[in-house]
Design an enzyme around this catalytic site. Structure first.
Site, PDB file in Angstrom:
ATOM      1  N   CYS A 107     -10.900 -13.003  -1.901  1.00 32.56           N
ATOM      2  CA  CYS A 107     -10.669 -13.645  -3.193  1.00 32.56           C
ATOM      3  C   CYS A 107      -9.228 -14.147  -3.291  1.00 32.56           C
ATOM      4  O   CYS A 107      -8.271 -13.381  -3.129  1.00 32.56           O
ATOM      5  CB  CYS A 107     -10.972 -12.666  -4.322  1.00 32.56           C
ATOM      6  SG  CYS A 107     -10.514 -13.247  -5.958  1.00 32.56           S
ATOM      7  N   CYS A 147      -7.256 -12.455  -6.031  1.00 34.65           N
ATOM      8  CA  CYS A 147      -6.896 -11.086  -5.637  1.00 34.65           C
ATOM      9  C   CYS A 147      -5.683 -11.098  -4.715  1.00 34.65           C
ATOM     10  O   CYS A 147      -4.790 -10.238  -4.830  1.00 34.65           O
ATOM     11  CB  CYS A 147      -8.072 -10.406  -4.954  1.00 34.65           C
ATOM     12  SG  CYS A 147      -9.536 -10.240  -5.992  1.00 34.65           S
TER      13      CYS A 147
END
Length: 810
Positions: free
Chosen positions: A79, A82
């Site tokens: 991600c 992230c």
């Protein structure tokens, strides 16, 4: 790893970004992973980030029924958001590190197949997600989700405090009260609390400084922190508070004083309060006083300036790294050899050492770089470090002498502190930053003995590729990572209570290095920090106190090599062929005068007599060596007075028909005397003869005991000298008997005593001019001639007998 800088700084929680993180292209990252395979690993966090890594195996034990409130990030390593959020979460872990008894951080990678079940069980549908699990959570607890959580450290910190106050039950047992206090509690505080200091932080209602400082002091004893709102008029009026925020120290009896700090902010309050007298970290021993350190008999304490860099620490680090850590590899090859070459090259280029140390480092670098093989032995490298070739004015001091890096206990600080100091000095001195950082990274990765420390350093070193571009950024990168390590190890068993691991430089050392952001959080002034680093670690600022004198170092090195050479040569001397000893005996000087001749010399005329001083300068020098009068090497040259002695001896010798008597020479080697004559037996004979002469001159008077020497087996082939060595006193009697046997064997066939009979005198006359060899040859020839005559007689007698038998036949 820790270094001496830890001793003078506060644990400020502001995160320093040396360079903005830039998104790298896939090609660059691919090359990076190929060059450094260890850097490619699953997940966005490591154990060095002070974040608990959750898996399907440990999630229950960490989150269920824990006494600590857990903040957990659920993320996917693929991600992009992230990845962008991970530096903020790491910074948060460092920022609230002191809160760990009450709050701790964890993370779990939902992209890993084994962890997907855990993420589904907590209803995680988007990444990243943050949830707080209160203390003593049940197995079926789903936690409290942070909705639309902020992406900065301060916002996350405030959200955690709000969640703690919202969940009053169950309250973490280690967490102190965070609600505002009142005057009634303060008036009776010391009656119910056994602490030395009470800090009251006066602030406004919306301020979080009081609660943050309370949690920052959570791991320290003898101090308590309470938050006082500006609306508490009784305390505000009593203490005369006019500024918010401000901090006051309150003591029993109603005494109080204001805490003086450079800036009224959380980080400055925390730093000042943690260093109050009597305030110590929970579970750690109190600091040791200087008197106790000075009186320590194990190792003397060296007083030093805490804001200085000492060359003694740098040289001690070189000794330990090159002679101890590298020595763990008997054969250095592959990556270890490449790492060693880089490390030694950087030291030879940028280490600001003394001339003798720099000469040794340059010599070692030249030798290492010239090794073209795939491997080298450490023994060969150690010979270069020890300067076995005896290059002039080159040496690396042996042993350690810690000054700025010494600890209150022998197992604290020292070498790790020295490594950090050395790395900082090299980064400031260098003009090729990639060369220095690569050498440091490879050395720690291969040779540094603390393997977890090496792993943590490697985790940080992966950022070098993207964050370090210039010389200044390299110095700042190493400084910020050092502070990160100090933050991680604060409170560990390796922390010295006298030198806590805190951010550096401190406000006392560099006030201009510290400032605050608009929101009140601490901020480093990077330009001021860089100026401080360039000045603090410059070669001109390095202190030379407690350094060992260069002459002493060189002298110890020479003595060490001399002793090693003797040890190596001793077996060779013992194994020498006896034939070499016999051959060397052929080159000796003529034999010394006998006892009888020396007795006659005593009666020589006064005008030609030898004085005591002349004997000591001539052949008596050997006796002086035997008696221990001098330690100088024995001189085997013939003295000037030897000519007078020879002329006197010539007049005393008899002659026949005008022919002078030939000097007696030893032409046959007596095997019985071989042990005594081994390696220049003449020296022992001369010494024994002179000793007999001395006893004769003293007319049998009692002599004082003198040291006895024996003939050593060491033979210097270059000088042709025999070493005289002292022996035990109880061996003197055996030596005396041995000398008597030698004298008797020498006198045999040459001269007899004056009281001998007439037959002896006749033999003496007949043997004048003949040696023992001449007499032996004569006897042998006589015997052979007799045997020949006997053989001829028997031959002719037998022949005549046969002829007579033939004539008698008819």
């Amino acid at each position: 790893m820790a270094r001496y800088c830890d001793r003078a700084t506060s644990r400020f929680t502001g995160e320093i970004q040396v360079c903005p993180r830039k998104t790298a292209t896939s090609a660059v990252w691919l090359c990076f992973y190929l060059l450094f395979p260890s850097a490619a690993q699953a997940g966005l966090y490591t154990t060095s980030d002070q974040i608990i890594l959750l898996t399907s195996e440990n999630v229950e034990s960490v989150l269920v029924n824990s006494s600590v409130a857990m903040v957990v990030e659920f993320y996917a390593s693929w991600c992009g958001h992230c990845i962008a959020f991970s530096p903020v979460y790491k910074s948060l872990a460092r920022d609230i590190r002191e809160w760990k008894p009450a709050v701790d951080l964890a993370a779990i990678d939902c992209a890993i197949e084994q962890n997907r079940g855990v993420c589904i069980s907590y209803s995680i549908r988007g990444y990243p997600s943050i949830m707080l699990f209160p203390a003593y959570s049940k197995a079926d607890s789903k936690g409290h989700s942070f909705k639309a959580f902020p992406r900065d450290v301060q916002g996350l910190r405030h959200m955690i405090i709000d969640e703690l106050e919202a969940n009053k039950e169950p309250w973490p047992p280690a967490c102190p009260p965070l609600e505002p206090t009142i005057q009634a509690e303060i008036d009776s505080f010391f009656e119910t609390n056994n602490v030395q200091h009470l800090a009251m932080i006066f602030e406004e209602v919306k301020s979080y400084i009081g609660r943050e400082v309370t949690l920052d002091l959570l791991q320290f004893e003898n101090i308590a922190v309470r938050r006082v709102l500006n609306t508490e008029e009784g305390l505000v009026t009593k203490l005369g508070v006019t500024e918010f925020p401000s901090c006051y120290l309150y003591y029993p009896g109603g005494n109080f004083t204001r805490l003086r700090v450079n800036i009224e902010a959380r980080s400055f309050y925390s730093y000042a309060l943690q260093r109050l007298p009597g305030v110590v970290r929970s579970g750690k021993p109190p600091p040791v006083t200087i008197d106790v350190l000075t009186n320590n008999t194990q190792e003397p304490w060296r007083p030093f300036n805490k804001s200085g860099v000492y060359m003694a620490d740098l040289e001690s680090t070189l000794h330990y790294s090159l002679r101890v850590e590298v020595a763990a590899y008997p054969v250095i090859k592959g990556k270890a050899l490449i790492s060693l070459k880089k490390y030694v090259a950087v030291l030879a280029k940028y280490f600001p050492g003394r001339p003798i140390v720099m000469n040794l480092l340059k010599s070692a670098n030249s030798w290492v770089q010239n090794q073209t093989g795939d491997e080298i032995s450490y023994e060969a490298f150690k010979e270069i470090l020890d300067n076995s070739a005896q290059s002039p004015d080159a040496a690396l001091p042996v042993g350690v002498r810690w000054v700025g890096c010494q600890g209150s206990q022998p197992h604290l600080r020292r070498y790790p502190c020295g490594v950090w100091t050395l790395f900082h000095v090299l980064t400031v001195q260098a003009n090729n930053i990639k060369e220095v950082l690569s050498a440091m990274r490879n050395y720690v990765h291969i040779f540094f003995g603390c393997r977890p420390c090496a792993e943590h350093f490697e985790n940080m070193a992966r950022e070098i590729v993207t964050e370090v571009k210039t010389l200044s950024s390299a110095a700042l990168w190493l400084w910020s990572r050092h502070n990160r390590v100090n933050n991680r190890l604060a409170g560990a068993l390796s922390e010295d209570p006298n030198f806590p691991k805190i951010q550096w430089p401190s406000p006392e050392m560099c006030p201009a290095c510290h400032t605050v952001k608009e929101n009140g959080d601490h901020k480093w002034n990077q330009q001021q920090v860089l100026n401080f680093l360039l000045s603090h670690f410059s070669s001109s600022s390095i202190l030379t106190d407690y350094l060992e004198d260069e002459n002493n170092i060189l002298e110890k090195q020479r003595e060490k090599h001399a002793s090693q050479r003797l040890v190596l040569e001793a077996p060779k001397r013992v194994e020498r062929n006896p034939r070499e000893a016999l051959d060397s005996m052929m080159h000796l000087l003529p034999s010394q005068p006998t006892v009888q001749e020396e007795e006659e010399e005593v009666e020589e005329p006064q005008g030609e007599a030898l004085t005591d001083e002349e004997e000591e300068g001539g052949e008596g020098a050997a006796l002086d060596e035997m008696d221990g009068k001098t330690s100088e090497p024995i001189t085997w040259a013939k003295p000037k007075l030897e000519l007078n002695r020879s002329r006197w001896q010539a007049r005393k010798k008899p002659s026949i028909v005008g022919m002078r008597m030939r000097e007696v020479q030893e032409d046959i080697v007596d095997l019985d005397l071989f042990l005594n004559q081994h390696y220049k037996a003449k020296a022992l004979q001369a010494a024994a003869t002179n000793r007999v002469m001395q006893r004769t001159l003293q007319r049998k008077e009692e002599q004082e005991p003198r040291p006895v020497f024996s003939l050593g087996t060491e033979l210097d082939t270059g000088l042709g000298m025999v070493g005289l060595q002292p022996v035990e006193a109880d061996f003197e009697q055996n030596m005396g008997e041995q000398r008597k046997r030698l004298q008797k064997r020498e006198l045999t066939g040459q001269y007899f005593d004056k009281e001998s009979n007439h037959g002896g005198r006749l033999m003496l006359v007949l043997s004048i001019g003949f040696s023992k060899l001449d007499i032996s040859l004569c006897v042998a020839l006589y015997f052979l001639s007799c045997m020949c005559l006997l053989a001829m007689y028997l031959f002719f007698k037998n022949h005549l007998r046969l002829r007579r038998a033939k004539v008698a036949l008819p």
